[in-house]
Design an enzyme around this catalytic site. Structure first.
Site, short mmCIF file in Angstrom:
data_model
loop_
_atom_site.label_atom_id
_atom_site.label_comp_id
_atom_site.label_asym_id
_atom_site.label_seq_id
_atom_site.Cartn_x
_atom_site.Cartn_y
_atom_site.Cartn_z
N ASP A 1 1.95 4.09 2.93
CA ASP A 1 0.80 4.86 2.45
C ASP A 1 1.67 6.00 1.52
O ASP A 1 1.35 6.00 0.36
CB ASP A 1 0.18 5.41 3.72
N ASP A 2 1.84 7.02 2.47
CA ASP A 2 2.66 8.36 1.54
C ASP A 2 3.76 8.84 2.57
O ASP A 2 3.38 9.83 3.25
CB ASP A 2 1.39 9.49 1.67
N GLU B 1 -10.75 3.78 7.56
CA GLU B 1 -9.82 4.81 8.02
C GLU B 1 -10.66 5.79 8.69
O GLU B 1 -10.55 6.12 9.87
CB GLU B 1 -8.86 5.03 6.90
N HIS C 1 0.93 -1.23 0.00
CA HIS C 1 0.06 0.00 0.05
C HIS C 1 0.63 1.28 0.03
O HIS C 1 1.35 1.69 1.08
CB HIS C 1 -0.88 -0.13 1.26
N HIS D 1 0.94 4.98 -2.03
CA HIS D 1 0.81 5.88 -3.30
C HIS D 1 1.75 6.51 -4.02
O HIS D 1 2.86 7.09 -3.57
CB HIS D 1 -0.23 7.04 -2.87
N HIS E 1 -9.87 1.19 -0.08
CA HIS E 1 -9.59 2.27 1.25
C HIS E 1 -10.98 1.94 1.81
O HIS E 1 -12.03 2.51 1.39
CB HIS E 1 -9.16 3.47 0.83
N1 HPA Z 1 -5.58 7.98 1.62
C1 HPA Z 1 -6.44 8.08 0.87
N2 HPA Z 1 -6.40 8.72 -0.39
C2 HPA Z 1 -5.22 8.89 -0.72
C3 HPA Z 1 -4.06 8.89 -0.02
C4 HPA Z 1 -4.27 8.19 1.27
O1 HPA Z 1 -3.45 8.05 2.04
N3 HPA Z 1 -3.05 9.13 -0.58
C5 HPA Z 1 -3.54 9.60 -1.76
N4 HPA Z 1 -4.74 9.38 -1.77
ZN ZN Z 2 -3.71 4.89 1.14
#
Ligand code: HPA
Ligand code: ZN
Length: 331
Positions: A275-276, A197, A14, A16, A194
């Site tokens: 994630d990011d 969360e 996971h 992005h 997703h």
């Molecule tokens: N969550 C949801 N959408 C997203 C994310 C994230 O961390 N990064 C880019 N789009």
């Molecule tokens: Zn994500």
């Protein structure tokens, strides 16, 4: 970079792609193109945002300087070099046709060719394997989710192996996006969404029932519903858990308060991702270090989690076997 888990081979499901762009990379592109993006950076050079909604806005602002296949080739190469350095041997990244030609199939093919080129170079030079999960973006609405699904279905193959949905989970309902997921499923793609969360347990139930995914991005708020936790364990649903992201966005107060250990103890298939990472001031080794401290998890625990991730990866059997083999500690 050096940390106690750097040498441990890791599988990440996971990530992005644009969200993994180092701020310096985006600042450099902005300078090349004469775009003033100073508002999205802090004085110390990090990304500036407060909360999830602003995070999404800043993320999309950063994406405005990613304008060509060549930009994505450079981004992919930079991200894979960074991941390989951290010990990741296999990574699945979310790829958004919306940011790669605006959902046009012809343009998407050109962007994807550049991403695949960078992935082949990373495989040869750094020994890291990339697979792509094409994503639609929830807050762009259901109508705009169709084009990414068609892009995914038309380019499904060696590199594009999955389809998913990202973006603002509080917008609309999963079933609004069922057409896109049906299209991707018919093309043989693996499916993830997703959920759980920003949405509660019901959002996880809806994603499972209406989109028929086998994996959930995050899904951590399932912990609020013991019957759902039991269902996840029983069905073998895989959670792509990103603890540092959840902590950075204020969902949980710290590592010890994060539900990942309770989910794992309940028999849920948890995996670990970032994630990011530059947005959330993390990398995969920081995640492992935080969890090791909070829950006394050892290299053996992480290798077991990485095996779960390899089993759940959207890849062909030969790739899976090769990845599983590389996870085994030397005899
Ligand atoms: N969550 C949801 N959408 C997203 C994310 C994230 O961390 N990064 C880019 N789009
Ligand atoms: Zn994500």
């Amino acid at each position: 970079m050096s940390s106690e888990f750097q040498a441990l081979p890791k599988v990440e499901l996971h990530l992005h792609l644009e969200g993994a762009a180092p701020p310096a990379f985006i600042r450099g592109l902005a300078a090349e193109k004469g775009v003033d993006l100073s508002r999205i950076f802090t004085e110390t050079g990090g990304y500036r945002f407060d909360g999830f909604t602003e995070f999404l806005r800043i993320y999309e602002a950063a994406c405005t300087v990613l304008r060509s296949p060549e930009d994505f080739r450079r981004l992919t190469r930079a991200v894979l070099a960074q991941s390989a350095e951290a010990g990741v041997i296999y990574t699945e990244t979310f790829l958004s046709p919306d940011f790669c030609g605006g959902g046009d199939l012809g343009a998407w093919r050109d962007y994807l060719a550049a991403i695949e080129d960078a992935a082949a170079e990373a495989q040869a030079q750094d020994g890291i394997t990339l697979r792509g999960i094409v994503t639609c973006i929830r807050h762009f609405g259901p109508d705009r989710a169709r084009a990414p699904a068609i892009c995914a279905a038309e380019t499904a193959g060696d590199v594009i192996t999955g389809f998913g949905i990202a973006g603002d989970e509080t917008v609309g309902r999963p079933r609004d996006y069922a057409w896109a997921f049906d299209c991707a499923r018919e093309a043989g793609l693996g499916l993830t969404a997703h959920a759980g969360e920003w949405g509660g347990p019901a959002s996880v139930r809806d994603a499972l029932a209406d989109l028929r995914v086998t994996r959930i991005g995050h899904g951590v708020r399932a912990i609020e519903d013991p019957a759902l936790v039991a269902q996840l364990a029983e069905t073998g649903t895989v959670l792509e858990v990103c603890p540092g992201s959840n902590i950075a966005l204020g969902l949980y107060k710290g590592w010890a308060a994060h539900p990942v250990a309770r989910l794992r103890e309940a028999g849920v298939n948890v995996t670990l991702s970032t994630d990011d990472p530059p947005f959330f001031h993390t990398d995969i080794n920081r995640e492992y270090a935080g969890l090791a401290r909070a829950f006394d998890w050892t290299a053996e625990d992480f290798t077991a989690i990485n095996r779960t991730a390899a089993e759940a990866a959207f890849c062909d059997p030969a790739t899976r076997a090769r990845i599983l083999q590389r996870l085994e500690p030397p005899a």
